[in-house]
Scaffold this motif. Structure first.
Motif, PDB file in Angstrom:
ATOM      1  N   PHE A  13     -53.530  -9.034 -36.756  1.00  0.00           N
ATOM      2  CA  PHE A  13     -54.664  -8.095 -37.196  1.00  0.00           C
ATOM      3  C   PHE A  13     -54.902  -7.696 -38.530  1.00  0.00           C
ATOM      4  CE2 PHE A  13     -54.826  -8.055 -32.486  1.00  0.00           C
ATOM      5  CZ  PHE A  13     -56.084  -8.540 -32.110  1.00  0.00           C
ATOM      6  N   GLY A  14     -54.012  -8.091 -39.314  1.00  0.00           N
ATOM      7  CA  GLY A  14     -54.023  -7.546 -40.649  1.00  0.00           C
ATOM      8  C   GLY A  14     -55.054  -8.462 -41.630  1.00  0.00           C
ATOM      9  N   PHE A  15     -56.329  -8.611 -41.025  1.00  0.00           N
ATOM     10  CA  PHE A  15     -57.377  -9.334 -41.680  1.00  0.00           C
ATOM     11  C   PHE A  15     -58.528  -8.491 -42.366  1.00  0.00           C
ATOM     12  CE2 PHE A  15     -58.663  -8.336 -37.340  1.00  0.00           C
ATOM     13  CZ  PHE A  15     -60.105  -8.280 -37.674  1.00  0.00           C
ATOM     14  N   GLU A  61     -69.874  -1.493 -26.818  1.00  0.00           N
ATOM     15  CA  GLU A  61     -69.319  -0.081 -26.911  1.00  0.00           C
ATOM     16  C   GLU A  61     -67.683  -0.337 -27.221  1.00  0.00           C
ATOM     17  OE1 GLU A  61     -70.232   2.621 -24.015  1.00  0.00           O
ATOM     18  OE2 GLU A  61     -72.152   3.133 -24.988  1.00  0.00           O
ATOM     19  N   TYR A  62     -66.937   0.523 -27.890  1.00  0.00           N
ATOM     20  CA  TYR A  62     -65.585   0.471 -27.981  1.00  0.00           C
ATOM     21  C   TYR A  62     -64.822   0.734 -26.351  1.00  0.00           C
ATOM     22  CZ  TYR A  62     -66.416   0.781 -32.806  1.00  0.00           C
ATOM     23  OH  TYR A  62     -66.852   0.475 -33.951  1.00  0.00           O
ATOM     24  N   ASN A  63     -63.806  -0.189 -25.943  1.00  0.00           N
ATOM     25  CA  ASN A  63     -63.301   0.120 -24.571  1.00  0.00           C
ATOM     26  C   ASN A  63     -62.254   1.044 -24.790  1.00  0.00           C
ATOM     27  OD1 ASN A  63     -62.288  -0.507 -22.337  1.00  0.00           O
ATOM     28  ND2 ASN A  63     -62.471  -2.500 -22.440  1.00  0.00           N
ATOM     29  N   PRO A  64     -62.254   2.182 -24.155  1.00  0.00           N
ATOM     30  CA  PRO A  64     -61.190   3.469 -24.314  1.00  0.00           C
ATOM     31  C   PRO A  64     -59.970   2.980 -23.725  1.00  0.00           C
ATOM     32  CG  PRO A  64     -63.237   3.891 -22.856  1.00  0.00           C
ATOM     33  CD  PRO A  64     -63.554   2.591 -23.496  1.00  0.00           C
ATOM     34  N   LYS A  65     -60.149   1.950 -22.868  1.00  0.00           N
ATOM     35  CA  LYS A  65     -58.610   1.454 -22.188  1.00  0.00           C
ATOM     36  C   LYS A  65     -57.615   1.045 -23.098  1.00  0.00           C
ATOM     37  CE  LYS A  65     -59.449  -3.364 -20.860  1.00  0.00           C
ATOM     38  NZ  LYS A  65     -59.436  -4.216 -19.638  1.00  0.00           N
ATOM     39  N   TYR A  66     -58.122   0.779 -24.572  1.00  0.00           N
ATOM     40  CA  TYR A  66     -57.355  -0.088 -25.431  1.00  0.00           C
ATOM     41  C   TYR A  66     -56.941   1.331 -26.451  1.00  0.00           C
ATOM     42  CZ  TYR A  66     -58.646  -4.339 -23.980  1.00  0.00           C
ATOM     43  OH  TYR A  66     -58.901  -5.565 -23.402  1.00  0.00           O
ATOM     44  N   LEU A  67     -55.664   1.450 -27.083  1.00  0.00           N
ATOM     45  CA  LEU A  67     -55.155   2.084 -28.219  1.00  0.00           C
ATOM     46  C   LEU A  67     -55.947   2.014 -29.337  1.00  0.00           C
ATOM     47  CD1 LEU A  67     -51.512   2.421 -27.368  1.00  0.00           C
ATOM     48  CD2 LEU A  67     -53.331   4.140 -27.054  1.00  0.00           C
ATOM     49  N   SER A  68     -56.230   0.657 -29.580  1.00  0.00           N
ATOM     50  CA  SER A  68     -56.651   0.061 -30.864  1.00  0.00           C
ATOM     51  C   SER A  68     -57.978  -0.944 -30.194  1.00  0.00           C
ATOM     52  CB  SER A  68     -55.980  -0.943 -31.258  1.00  0.00           C
ATOM     53  OG  SER A  68     -54.825  -0.300 -31.850  1.00  0.00           O
ATOM     54  N   ALA A  69     -58.913   0.163 -29.747  1.00  0.00           N
ATOM     55  CA  ALA A  69     -60.248  -0.703 -29.300  1.00  0.00           C
ATOM     56  C   ALA A  69     -61.061  -1.052 -30.474  1.00  0.00           C
ATOM     57  CB  ALA A  69     -61.136   0.613 -28.524  1.00  0.00           C
ATOM     58  N   ASP A  70     -60.921  -0.749 -31.543  1.00  0.00           N
ATOM     59  CA  ASP A  70     -61.584  -1.223 -32.856  1.00  0.00           C
ATOM     60  C   ASP A  70     -61.128  -2.661 -32.995  1.00  0.00           C
ATOM     61  OD1 ASP A  70     -59.085  -0.320 -33.504  1.00  0.00           O
ATOM     62  OD2 ASP A  70     -59.520   0.131 -35.421  1.00  0.00           O
ATOM     63  N   LEU A  71     -59.757  -2.933 -32.939  1.00  0.00           N
ATOM     64  CA  LEU A  71     -59.417  -4.361 -32.850  1.00  0.00           C
ATOM     65  C   LEU A  71     -59.886  -5.125 -31.611  1.00  0.00           C
ATOM     66  CD1 LEU A  71     -55.613  -3.709 -33.910  1.00  0.00           C
ATOM     67  CD2 LEU A  71     -57.826  -4.058 -35.383  1.00  0.00           C
ATOM     68  N   ASP A  72     -60.144  -4.695 -30.501  1.00  0.00           N
ATOM     69  CA  ASP A  72     -60.669  -5.436 -29.454  1.00  0.00           C
ATOM     70  C   ASP A  72     -62.196  -5.830 -29.994  1.00  0.00           C
ATOM     71  OD1 ASP A  72     -61.302  -6.359 -26.682  1.00  0.00           O
ATOM     72  OD2 ASP A  72     -62.511  -4.672 -26.772  1.00  0.00           O
ATOM     73  N   PHE A  73     -62.773  -4.804 -30.520  1.00  0.00           N
ATOM     74  CA  PHE A  73     -64.334  -4.821 -31.009  1.00  0.00           C
ATOM     75  C   PHE A  73     -64.382  -5.961 -31.886  1.00  0.00           C
ATOM     76  CE2 PHE A  73     -67.687  -3.989 -33.537  1.00  0.00           C
ATOM     77  CZ  PHE A  73     -68.912  -3.925 -33.018  1.00  0.00           C
ATOM     78  N   PHE A  74     -63.479  -6.033 -33.012  1.00  0.00           N
ATOM     79  CA  PHE A  74     -63.435  -7.033 -34.082  1.00  0.00           C
ATOM     80  C   PHE A  74     -63.153  -8.596 -33.670  1.00  0.00           C
ATOM     81  CE2 PHE A  74     -61.968  -3.429 -37.334  1.00  0.00           C
ATOM     82  CZ  PHE A  74     -63.251  -2.908 -37.420  1.00  0.00           C
ATOM     83  N   TYR A  75     -62.334  -8.460 -32.620  1.00  0.00           N
ATOM     84  CA  TYR A  75     -61.987  -9.875 -32.128  1.00  0.00           C
ATOM     85  C   TYR A  75     -63.269 -10.561 -31.544  1.00  0.00           C
ATOM     86  CZ  TYR A  75     -58.928 -13.664 -30.339  1.00  0.00           C
ATOM     87  OH  TYR A  75     -58.462 -14.744 -30.108  1.00  0.00           O
ATOM     88  N   LEU A 103     -51.670  -4.552 -28.482  1.00  0.00           N
ATOM     89  CA  LEU A 103     -52.331  -5.867 -29.112  1.00  0.00           C
ATOM     90  C   LEU A 103     -52.305  -6.863 -28.374  1.00  0.00           C
ATOM     91  CD1 LEU A 103     -51.003  -5.428 -32.968  1.00  0.00           C
ATOM     92  CD2 LEU A 103     -53.136  -4.335 -31.650  1.00  0.00           C
ATOM     93  N   ASN A 104     -51.261  -6.993 -27.575  1.00  0.00           N
ATOM     94  CA  ASN A 104     -50.963  -8.150 -26.659  1.00  0.00           C
ATOM     95  C   ASN A 104     -52.220  -8.298 -25.440  1.00  0.00           C
ATOM     96  OD1 ASN A 104     -48.507  -9.052 -27.875  1.00  0.00           O
ATOM     97  ND2 ASN A 104     -47.235  -8.139 -26.326  1.00  0.00           N
ATOM     98  N   ARG A 105     -52.653  -7.205 -24.984  1.00  0.00           N
ATOM     99  CA  ARG A 105     -53.620  -6.982 -24.062  1.00  0.00           C
ATOM    100  C   ARG A 105     -54.771  -7.181 -24.536  1.00  0.00           C
ATOM    101  NH1 ARG A 105     -54.490  -1.422 -21.221  1.00  0.00           N
ATOM    102  NH2 ARG A 105     -55.719  -2.530 -19.948  1.00  0.00           N
ATOM    103  N   ILE A 106     -55.128  -6.918 -25.730  1.00  0.00           N
ATOM    104  CA  ILE A 106     -56.276  -7.183 -26.258  1.00  0.00           C
ATOM    105  C   ILE A 106     -56.391  -8.778 -26.565  1.00  0.00           C
ATOM    106  CG2 ILE A 106     -57.588  -7.105 -28.585  1.00  0.00           C
ATOM    107  CD1 ILE A 106     -56.375  -4.193 -28.890  1.00  0.00           C
ATOM    108  N   ARG A 107     -55.442  -9.309 -27.299  1.00  0.00           N
ATOM    109  CA  ARG A 107     -55.552 -10.840 -27.321  1.00  0.00           C
ATOM    110  C   ARG A 107     -55.685 -11.613 -25.886  1.00  0.00           C
ATOM    111  NH1 ARG A 107     -54.651 -12.349 -32.263  1.00  0.00           N
ATOM    112  NH2 ARG A 107     -53.592 -11.346 -33.894  1.00  0.00           N
TER     113      ARG A 107
END
Length: 253
Positions: free
Chosen positions: A137-139, A159-173, A213-217
C-alpha cells in the motif's frame, strides 16, 4: 470561469486545540480562492471549537456533534460537499499556499479522476505507482493533504467503510482495481503541504494495522494465500517492531 474549479476541503477534528488554527489558516489563505471549507468536529471538549468559531466567516459549514470515529466524520463531510473536487485536510496537517492552485491546474489540464500531490511527512512522499497496490500500500503519497478526487467519482466508489482502521486504503483499492479510475501525481517539486506527526495513523498498533490490511485485501477478493504471504514478508522485514506491537497488544487485552 471554466478553469476555476470549486474545490471542497473537508477537515475532521476532535480535541486538536494545538494544531487546528494552523490547519484552518492554511486553507483560508490559499492563493486559489474558489473553495468550500467544511469542518466536522467530533464534539471536542477542549478549546478547538472556540478557535474554529474565530474563523466562522471563512468556513462554509461547521458541525459539532458526536460521531463514530474519523471515517464516520469524513462521510458526514462528503454528504455536504458541493465542490467539483474534494480534498481532505486533517487537523494536524496543513497546506502550503499554492496547493489548491496546483490542484485546479492539474484537473483542468488533464483528463483525470484523482490526483496525489507530493507531501512532506517524515520524508518527502511523491509519485503514484498503481502497479504496486497488489504487493504494497506504499503506492501513493498521502490521503490527508495529498489526495484530491472529482466529487462525482468519489460518490461512484462510495463512502469510507468505518469497520477498517485504514478505510482510505480500502477506498483506494476499490478506486484503482474495481473502478479502474485514472489518476496521476504532481511533480516531486510540487509539494502540497505537510503531514503532522500526531495524527490518527500514528496511534494505530502495528499488529492491528497489518491485520487490517489483510482484511482489506481479502474482502476485496485478493487471493488469501498471497495476502498471507505478504503478511509474512512484512513480519520478517520488521520482526522487532512486530514483536513489540504484539506484546503491547497482549498487555492491553
Amino acid at each position: 470561469m471554466k478553469n476555476n474549479k470549486l474545490i471542497t476541503i473537508i477537515t475532521v477534528v476532535k480535541n486538536s486545540e494545538k494544531t487546528i488554527e494552523k490547519c484552518i489558516n492554511s486553507v483560508i489563505n490559499q492563493s486559489h480562492k474558489n473553495f468550500e471549507y467544511i469542518i466536522i468536529d467530533g464534539d471536542s471538549n477542549d478549546s478547538t471549537n472556540t478557535i474554529i468559531n474565530k474563523y466562522k466567516d471563512k468556513i462554509n459549514i461547521h458541525i459539532t456533534e458526536k460521531d463514530m470515529g474519523i471515517w464516520d466524520a469524513m462521510n458526514k463531510g462528503l454528504k455536504l460537499a458541493n465542490g467539483e473536487i474534494i480534498g481532505f485536510l486533517n487537523a494536524d496537517d496543513f497546506y502550503y499556499p499554492n496547493a489548491l492552485q496546483l490542484v485546479n491546474r492539474y484537473f483542468f489540464d488533464n483528463k483525470i479522476d484523482f490526483l496525489f500531490g507530493s507531501v512532506q511527512k517524515y520524508k518527502l512522499m511523491y509519485g503514484y505507482k498503481p502497479w504496486k497496490i497488489r504487493f504494497s500500500f506504499g503506492f501513493y503519497t498521502s490521503h490527508s493533504v495529498g489526495f484530491f478526487i472529482k466529487t462525482k467519482e468519489h460518490k461512484k466508489i462510495g463512502e469510507y467503510n468505518p469497520k477498517y482502521l485504514s478505510a482510505d486504503l480500502d477506498f483506494f483499492y476499490k478506486m484503482i482495481k474495481r473502478f479502474k479510475m485514472d489518476g496521476m501525481s504532481s511533480l516531486k517539486s510540487e509539494i502540497f503541504g505537510k503531514f503532522g506527526s500526531g495524527g490518527f495513523s500514528s496511534k494505530v498498533n502495528y499488529v492491528d494495522h497489518l491485520i487490517d490490511l489483510n482484511r482489506i485485501r481479502i474482502e476485496n477478493n485478493q487471493n488469501k494465500f498471497f495476502v498471507y504471504f505478504i503478511f509474512l514478508i512484512k513480519i520478517i522485514k520488521k520482526p522487532l517492531k512486530f514483536l513489540s506491537s504484539y506484546i503491547k497488544k497482549i498487555n492491553n487485552e
